[in-house]
Design a protein around this motif. Structure first.
Motif, PDB file in Angstrom:
ATOM      1  N   TYR A 169       0.840  -1.211   0.000  1.00  0.00           N
ATOM      2  CA  TYR A 169       0.000   0.000   0.000  1.00  0.00           C
ATOM      3  C   TYR A 169       0.873   1.259   0.000  1.00  0.00           C
ATOM      4  O   TYR A 169       0.625   2.211  -0.759  1.00  0.00           O
ATOM      5  N   SER A 170       1.881   1.274   0.877  1.00  0.00           N
ATOM      6  CA  SER A 170       2.709   2.480   0.968  1.00  0.00           C
ATOM      7  C   SER A 170       3.591   2.645  -0.262  1.00  0.00           C
ATOM      8  O   SER A 170       3.898   3.771  -0.671  1.00  0.00           O
ATOM      9  N   GLU A 171       3.976   1.530  -0.877  1.00  0.00           N
ATOM     10  CA  GLU A 171       4.787   1.656  -2.090  1.00  0.00           C
ATOM     11  C   GLU A 171       3.938   2.128  -3.266  1.00  0.00           C
ATOM     12  O   GLU A 171       4.418   2.880  -4.121  1.00  0.00           O
ATOM     13  N   VAL A 172       2.679   1.694  -3.329  1.00  0.00           N
ATOM     14  CA  VAL A 172       1.773   2.228  -4.350  1.00  0.00           C
ATOM     15  C   VAL A 172       1.637   3.739  -4.179  1.00  0.00           C
ATOM     16  O   VAL A 172       1.721   4.514  -5.140  1.00  0.00           O
ATOM     17  N   ALA A 173       1.437   4.171  -2.928  1.00  0.00           N
ATOM     18  CA  ALA A 173       1.271   5.600  -2.662  1.00  0.00           C
ATOM     19  C   ALA A 173       2.519   6.381  -3.055  1.00  0.00           C
ATOM     20  O   ALA A 173       2.436   7.411  -3.741  1.00  0.00           O
ATOM     21  N   ALA A 174       3.683   5.913  -2.630  1.00  0.00           N
ATOM     22  CA  ALA A 174       4.923   6.628  -2.929  1.00  0.00           C
ATOM     23  C   ALA A 174       5.252   6.599  -4.415  1.00  0.00           C
ATOM     24  O   ALA A 174       5.789   7.568  -4.966  1.00  0.00           O
ATOM     25  N   ALA A 236      10.015  10.603  -2.994  1.00  0.00           N
ATOM     26  CA  ALA A 236      11.364  10.095  -3.290  1.00  0.00           C
ATOM     27  C   ALA A 236      11.966   9.379  -2.086  1.00  0.00           C
ATOM     28  O   ALA A 236      12.510   8.270  -2.205  1.00  0.00           O
ATOM     29  N   THR A 237      11.860   9.983  -0.908  1.00  0.00           N
ATOM     30  CA  THR A 237      12.462   9.364   0.273  1.00  0.00           C
ATOM     31  C   THR A 237      11.695   8.122   0.706  1.00  0.00           C
ATOM     32  O   THR A 237      12.288   7.149   1.188  1.00  0.00           O
ATOM     33  N   GLY A 238      10.378   8.119   0.532  1.00  0.00           N
ATOM     34  CA  GLY A 238       9.622   6.917   0.865  1.00  0.00           C
ATOM     35  C   GLY A 238       9.988   5.750  -0.022  1.00  0.00           C
ATOM     36  O   GLY A 238      10.046   4.597   0.435  1.00  0.00           O
ATOM     37  N   SER A 242      11.278   1.505   0.440  1.00  0.00           N
ATOM     38  CA  SER A 242      10.195   0.596   0.087  1.00  0.00           C
ATOM     39  C   SER A 242      10.791  -0.752  -0.325  1.00  0.00           C
ATOM     40  O   SER A 242      12.013  -0.903  -0.435  1.00  0.00           O
ATOM     41  N   HIS A 243       9.937  -1.716  -0.564  1.00  0.00           N
ATOM     42  CA  HIS A 243      10.418  -3.070  -0.842  1.00  0.00           C
ATOM     43  C   HIS A 243      11.089  -3.172  -2.211  1.00  0.00           C
ATOM     44  O   HIS A 243      12.290  -3.423  -2.318  1.00  0.00           O
ATOM     45  N   TYR A 244      10.314  -2.973  -3.269  1.00  0.00           N
ATOM     46  CA  TYR A 244      10.822  -3.232  -4.613  1.00  0.00           C
ATOM     47  C   TYR A 244      11.633  -2.057  -5.159  1.00  0.00           C
ATOM     48  O   TYR A 244      12.752  -2.244  -5.653  1.00  0.00           O
ATOM     49  N   ALA A 245      11.100  -0.852  -5.071  1.00  0.00           N
ATOM     50  CA  ALA A 245      11.881   0.307  -5.518  1.00  0.00           C
ATOM     51  C   ALA A 245      13.106   0.496  -4.631  1.00  0.00           C
ATOM     52  O   ALA A 245      14.157   0.941  -5.099  1.00  0.00           O
ATOM     53  N   GLY A 246      12.988   0.154  -3.347  1.00  0.00           N
ATOM     54  CA  GLY A 246      14.130   0.246  -2.444  1.00  0.00           C
ATOM     55  C   GLY A 246      15.260  -0.680  -2.865  1.00  0.00           C
ATOM     56  O   GLY A 246      16.440  -0.344  -2.729  1.00  0.00           O
ATOM     57  N   ASP A 247      14.906  -1.867  -3.394  1.00  0.00           N
ATOM     58  CA  ASP A 247      15.940  -2.769  -3.912  1.00  0.00           C
ATOM     59  C   ASP A 247      16.665  -2.144  -5.100  1.00  0.00           C
ATOM     60  O   ASP A 247      17.888  -2.261  -5.223  1.00  0.00           O
ATOM     61  N   GLY A 373      14.718  13.534   7.618  1.00  0.00           N
ATOM     62  CA  GLY A 373      13.764  14.582   7.309  1.00  0.00           C
ATOM     63  C   GLY A 373      12.370  14.032   7.094  1.00  0.00           C
ATOM     64  O   GLY A 373      11.373  14.616   7.533  1.00  0.00           O
ATOM     65  N   HIS A 374      12.272  12.895   6.414  1.00  0.00           N
ATOM     66  CA  HIS A 374      10.983  12.238   6.182  1.00  0.00           C
ATOM     67  C   HIS A 374      10.315  11.847   7.505  1.00  0.00           C
ATOM     68  O   HIS A 374       9.096  11.927   7.637  1.00  0.00           O
ATOM     69  N   MET A 375      11.108  11.446   8.474  1.00  0.00           N
ATOM     70  CA  MET A 375      10.590  11.012   9.766  1.00  0.00           C
ATOM     71  C   MET A 375      10.327  12.174  10.719  1.00  0.00           C
ATOM     72  O   MET A 375       9.817  11.970  11.821  1.00  0.00           O
ATOM     73  N   GLY A 376      10.688  13.392  10.317  1.00  0.00           N
ATOM     74  CA  GLY A 376      10.433  14.546  11.161  1.00  0.00           C
ATOM     75  C   GLY A 376      11.449  14.762  12.255  1.00  0.00           C
ATOM     76  O   GLY A 376      11.185  15.485  13.221  1.00  0.00           O
ATOM     77  N   LEU A 377      12.631  14.175  12.115  1.00  0.00           N
ATOM     78  CA  LEU A 377      13.642  14.249  13.176  1.00  0.00           C
ATOM     79  C   LEU A 377      14.737  15.266  12.892  1.00  0.00           C
ATOM     80  O   LEU A 377      15.349  15.791  13.826  1.00  0.00           O
ATOM     81  N   LEU A 378      15.002  15.554  11.634  1.00  0.00           N
ATOM     82  CA  LEU A 378      16.213  16.287  11.271  1.00  0.00           C
ATOM     83  C   LEU A 378      16.240  17.701  11.841  1.00  0.00           C
ATOM     84  O   LEU A 378      17.279  18.154  12.340  1.00  0.00           O
ATOM     85  N   PHE A 379      15.129  18.402  11.778  1.00  0.00           N
ATOM     86  CA  PHE A 379      15.094  19.787  12.248  1.00  0.00           C
ATOM     87  C   PHE A 379      14.106  19.979  13.402  1.00  0.00           C
ATOM     88  O   PHE A 379      13.565  21.070  13.596  1.00  0.00           O
ATOM     89  N   GLY A 380      13.877  18.922  14.159  1.00  0.00           N
ATOM     90  CA  GLY A 380      13.065  19.032  15.363  1.00  0.00           C
ATOM     91  C   GLY A 380      11.629  19.436  15.104  1.00  0.00           C
ATOM     92  O   GLY A 380      10.991  19.004  14.145  1.00  0.00           O
ATOM     93  N   ILE A 381      11.110  20.312  15.959  1.00  0.00           N
ATOM     94  CA  ILE A 381       9.704  20.687  15.905  1.00  0.00           C
ATOM     95  C   ILE A 381       9.359  21.392  14.599  1.00  0.00           C
ATOM     96  O   ILE A 381       8.236  21.238  14.079  1.00  0.00           O
TER      97      ILE A 381
END
Length: 476
Positions: A169-174, A236-238, A242-247, A373-381
């Motif tokens: 599902y998430s790979e279809v979305a990305a 792009a970051t997702g 991902s499974h297949y595109a990540g490979d 950055g995708h996870m919301g950690l790089l630049f804090g709040i």
């Protein structure tokens, strides 16, 4: 988008002359692609946006839910030796083996003693210890240092708690998000340039004088323009994990030698080098079993790592066997990030190998920073707020897209339909030959690089052709 043209009858198609090829055919194809991708992929994007929005604020949720374990009530004084903190944790939790120790990143944070417990599988038991009193504050079942709540929200966003199948599902979305965004931008910019007095404000702001479907379209498009760059970044970051595109992305890193350098943990003269990298959506804190380690060695190894320049929060992992060194790794995901690692021979008090963030290849740095950055950690709040705005904007764009579809339904001359007509078929016949010559190989290449995109696009084409054949058979 624009109101769809009537679908011509089979008889008319048979008798009509071959449509002329022109660049207007490109726009017609974009309208059709944007429409169908929006209709069928938008539900996946809506789920990804809402689950991603929930995941964005996991740092605050963790502090609210698990603050009693992870936070220190009265910080002050010098922290107790790690050996004393480990002994306190093991006195309360003697089960399993000692996997690692994560030092407190701030004065109000607890030390984390991570235990590998066989019955937990790939998860760990993390014991939280007050570094000033060596008192155990509690324990949690963690996954790579993520709390149960963060792990649950991570799985929800990544695979809907359906395992590897759910990751589709998430790979279809990305895979489709960037296609929908790029197509929508080209359509809206083309529309704006076609106005009598084109202007930047006409692209960036909705037309408040418009009514009906035109008003909905301007809000849909203008909102999309404002969040387009963020959506392309998330797409792009997702895809990179991902499974297949990540490979495929991993193959690119292999070819470009863009992987992060591995830390050689073999003691000099003892054997081949090994690495200790962790990957995943949620962080650090591996759970591999280790050889029996003297708690006092943790203090020795920490002192060596501090002398080597590894400040802040670090994770200390004992060697897996007598031929391996200890590893000490920084895991500060906030900009400016710190990801230095060293291998330490505890017996000699020497650094045997090191891996410095400054020496990472550019692709490895870009990949690592993009994930944070995708996870919301790089630049804090600030990072979290930007992601939340993008997620909410995407939800609004999707809802307005469906509203446009509903608004375009027939309402006159006694004709009733729940939704508007789809854009006309056969637009590919009007494409200029150069577009076909370049476009077909490009689509095939994209289908290889992004397999889920290629398979779903093929599915759309098969369904479209089948629907056309059925319509012709009924009209015959």
């Amino acid at each position: 988008m624009a109101v769809a043209a009537e679908v011509p009858s089979p008889a008319a198609e048979a008798g009509a002359a071959q449509p002329a090829r022109s660049w207007e055919g490109v726009r017609a194809l974009l309208v059709r692609l944007h429409f169908y991708a929006g209709v069928f992929v938008a539900p996946f994007l809506l789920v990804a946006a809402l689950t991603g929005l929930a995941y964005t604020f996991t740092p605050q949720l963790d502090r609210l839910v698990y603050g009693d374990q992870s936070r220190v009530e009265q910080p002050g004084g010098e922290p107790r030796p790690l050996a004393e903190q480990i002994a306190a944790a093991r006195a309360v939790h003697p089960e399993g083996t000692l996997a690692s120790v994560i030092t407190s990143p701030g004065a109000q944070d607890a030390t984390r003693v991570v235990l590998s417990v066989p019955e937990l599988g790939d998860k760990q038991r993390t014991v939280f210890v007050d570094p000033y009193t060596a008192q155990v504050q509690g324990e949690l079942t963690t996954w790579f240092d993520s709390t149960p709540l963060t792990t649950w929200l991570d799985d929800l966003h990544r695979n809907l708690h359906l395992g590897e199948t759910g990751r589709l599902y998430s790979e279809v979305a990305a895979s489709w998000l960037w296609v929908i965004v790029a197509g929508g931008l080209m359509l809206w910019l083309g529309h704006a340039c076609g106005q009598r007095a084109p202007s930047a404000l006409g692209v960036l702001l909705p037309d408040r004088t418009a009514r009906g479907v035109r008003r909905t379209r301007t809000w849909h498009a203008a909102t999309g323009v404002w969040i387009a760059l963020g959506l392309l970044f998330l797409s792009a970051t997702g895809l990179t994990w991902s499974h297949y595109a990540g490979d495929r992305f991993g193959q690119l890193l292999d070819a470009a030698k863009g992987h992060a350098p591995e830390l050689d943990t073999a003691l000099p003269g003892a054997g081949a080098a090994t690495g200790d990298g962790h990957q995943g959506h949620a962080g650090h804190g591996g759970g591999a079993a280790t050889a029996s380690a003297d708690p006092a060695d943790f203090d020795t190894v920490l002192a060596v790592a501090r002398d080597a320049g590894l400040d802040g929060r670090v994770e200390l992992t004992p060697p897996t066997d007598a031929a391996s060194a200890w590893t000490v790794a920084q895991d500060d995901d906030r900009w400016p990030v710190h990801y230095d690692q060293v291998a330490v021979d505890a017996a000699k008090g020497d650094v045997t190998s090191e891996s410095r963030w400054a020496h990472y290849p550019a692709l490895a740095k870009l990949s690592k920073l993009s994930v944070q950055g995708h996870m919301g950690l790089l630049f804090g709040i600030v990072n979290q707020i930007v992601l939340a705005v993008i997620a909410l904007g995407l939800v609004l764009v999707i809802l307005r897209g469906y509203r446009m579809w509903w608004q375009r339904r027939p309402t006159r001359d006694g004709r009733t339909a729940p939704l508007g007509k789809a854009p006309a078929r056969g637009t590919w016949r009007t494409l200029p030959l150069p577009v076909l010559i370049v476009g077909v190989p490009a689509v095939v290449t994209l289908g290889w690089a992004l397999p889920v995109l290629g398979i779903t696009l093929l599915g759309f084409l098969v369904a479209d052709v089948t629907a056309g054949l059925i319509r012709r058979a009924r009209a015959a």
